[in-house]
Design a protein around this motif. Structure first.
Motif, PDB file in Angstrom:
ATOM      1  N   ASP A  86       0.842  -1.202   0.000  1.00 61.62           N
ATOM      2  CA  ASP A  86       0.000   0.000   0.000  1.00 61.62           C
ATOM      3  C   ASP A  86       0.875   1.248   0.000  1.00 61.62           C
ATOM      4  OD1 ASP A  86      -2.112   1.703   0.146  1.00 61.62           O
ATOM      5  OD2 ASP A  86      -2.669   1.235   2.209  1.00 61.62           O
ATOM      6  N   GLU A 118      -2.465  10.538  -0.650  1.00 60.14           N
ATOM      7  CA  GLU A 118      -3.698   9.750  -0.588  1.00 60.14           C
ATOM      8  C   GLU A 118      -4.007   9.315   0.836  1.00 60.14           C
ATOM      9  OE1 GLU A 118      -6.170   6.066  -0.623  1.00 60.14           O
ATOM     10  OE2 GLU A 118      -4.120   6.357   0.139  1.00 60.14           O
ATOM     11  N   GLU A 144      -4.477  -0.084  -5.693  1.00 63.88           N
ATOM     12  CA  GLU A 144      -4.559  -0.391  -4.263  1.00 63.88           C
ATOM     13  C   GLU A 144      -4.470  -1.911  -4.125  1.00 63.88           C
ATOM     14  OE1 GLU A 144      -4.607   1.564  -1.704  1.00 63.88           O
ATOM     15  OE2 GLU A 144      -5.121   3.523  -2.551  1.00 63.88           O
ATOM     16  N   THR A 303     -11.399   5.402  -1.380  1.00 64.04           N
ATOM     17  CA  THR A 303     -10.179   5.654  -2.140  1.00 64.04           C
ATOM     18  C   THR A 303     -10.334   6.885  -3.022  1.00 64.04           C
ATOM     19  OG1 THR A 303     -10.618   4.526  -4.245  1.00 64.04           O
ATOM     20  CG2 THR A 303     -10.039   3.135  -2.385  1.00 64.04           C
ATOM     21  N   VAL A 316     -10.568  -0.398  -9.116  1.00 65.72           N
ATOM     22  CA  VAL A 316      -9.458  -0.444  -8.168  1.00 65.72           C
ATOM     23  C   VAL A 316      -8.817  -1.820  -8.300  1.00 65.72           C
ATOM     24  CG1 VAL A 316      -8.779  -0.226  -5.745  1.00 65.72           C
ATOM     25  CG2 VAL A 316     -10.682   1.134  -6.639  1.00 65.72           C
TER      26      VAL A 316
END
Length: 356
Positions: A86, A118, A144, A303, A316
């Protein structure tokens, strides 16, 4: 740049990027073909020239990580350290696919947009899209950790406080207006809100996460404050959230004020992309050809896909996991890792998608 995604991870996981992303940004600018700094703080790189009838595909993920930094370790088939999954694992796969992309005979463009924050306020991507418009984006992949699943939806996240104002008095007097009691009544009401349900995303939820009130043990509290965490389904706006709380607290015999949490960027709203969208179908097929067995599902967390979904269909995707199947944390935990096989498959899937 070498298009080997594992080599990229070996060089970037040791870079600390939780307090400042300067070193990580410098690495990207020096090592990614055509990378340039954007005034938003994003790093942007583009290959290809989308004609009027061409397409622009955006690969977006982030260069920042949460604290604390964890040292890089390499095991057989696994890379450990902060950001391993991540989101430097997804970033490695995206950079690899971007570097492999041959734009000579292509009538579309692929654009990397790498966000600087982020994990905090998403100011970078928000300002990039505000400045550049985003109208030319035809499809976006947000990197992600999804265990190579293709996530077409995610709940959003709103935050607010509600302050209740009563009337102070000596606790022995039997008088006053107890703000804590009214706030407790409000908690009971809010927790009884009927959840909305979505086949893919499950149920919306509203959680009281903080409760503060009172100043002295012998005084009727004049003020009390609760903090609300709202995980909405698609189509619920912040205005809808405020209206829901006001409707729920209607008739409570205490003055109160609801305030949305202050932030310099819009809240991350829920999004949902049509599973039958042609880009989504092609993307799923590309993951399968790369050796993945993707589920089409919702992503577990809010997100930056929320911002991109306002401009184009978005999914994603990436190697690594938020948590193990049994719920054991991986991302943001002290055991953060990513499997190198997954990183390579993710890079192959993204590369295949650009070639399809």
């Amino acid at each position: 740049m070498d298009s080997d995604p594992v080599a990229f991870l070996e060089e970037t996981v040791p870079i600390e990027s939780h307090e400042s992303v300067k070193a990580m940004r410098d690495y990207l600018l020096e090592n990614v073909t055509g990378a340039t700094p954007h005034k938003s703080g994003c790093v942007v790189a583009e290959k290809g020239d989308a004609t009027e009838e061409g397409e622009t595909i955006v690969f977006n993920t982030h260069m920042d990580t949460v604290a604390p930094h964890l040292p890089y370790e390499r095991d057989e088939g696994m890379i450990r350290g902060r950001g391993a999954c991540d989101a430097k694992g997804p970033l490695a796969a995206m950079v690899s696919a971007y570097e492999r992309f041959d734009a000579k005979d292509s009538d579309f463009a692929v654009r990397l947009v790498i966000s600087p924050d982020e994990e905090t306020l998403s100011r970078g991507l928000h300002e990039y899209l505000r400045d550049e418009g985003g109208e030319d984006i035809d499809f976006a992949v947000v990197g992600e950790p999804t265990s190579l699943d293709v996530c077409t939806a995610a709940k959003g996240r709103f935050e607010a406080t509600v302050e209740f104002v009563g009337e102070s008095a000596h606790a022995a007097s039997g008088g006053g207006k107890n703000a804590v009691s009214y706030a407790s009544e409000a908690v009971s009401r809010l927790e009884s809100i009927k959840a909305e349900s979505d086949k893919l995303l499950g149920e919306s939820c509203l959680t009281v996460t903080l409760f503060e009130g009172g100043e002295a043990s012998n005084r009727v509290p004049e003020r009390a404050t609760i903090t609300l965490d709202r995980r909405p389904l698609p189509h619920e706006s912040t205005e809808d959230f405020v209206a829901l709380v006001d409707e729920t607290l209607d008739g409570i015999e205490c003055d109160y004020e609801m305030r949305l949490a202050e932030r310099p960027t819009p809240f991350l709203e829920a999004f949902r992309t049509d599973e039958d969208d042609a880009y989504v179908r092609t993307f799923v097929e590309s993951v399968e050809r790369a050796g993945g067995e993707p589920r089409v599902r919702a992503f577990e967390a809010a997100t930056e896909a929320s911002y991109l979904a306002q401009h184009a269909p978005v999914v994603v995707f990436g190697p690594g996991a938020i948590s193990e199947d049994d719920g054991t944390p991986v991302a943001h935990s002290e055991r953060e890792y990513v499997r190198t096989e997954e990183v390579r498959k993710a890079a192959d899937a993204l590369t295949g998608f650009l070639q399809s």
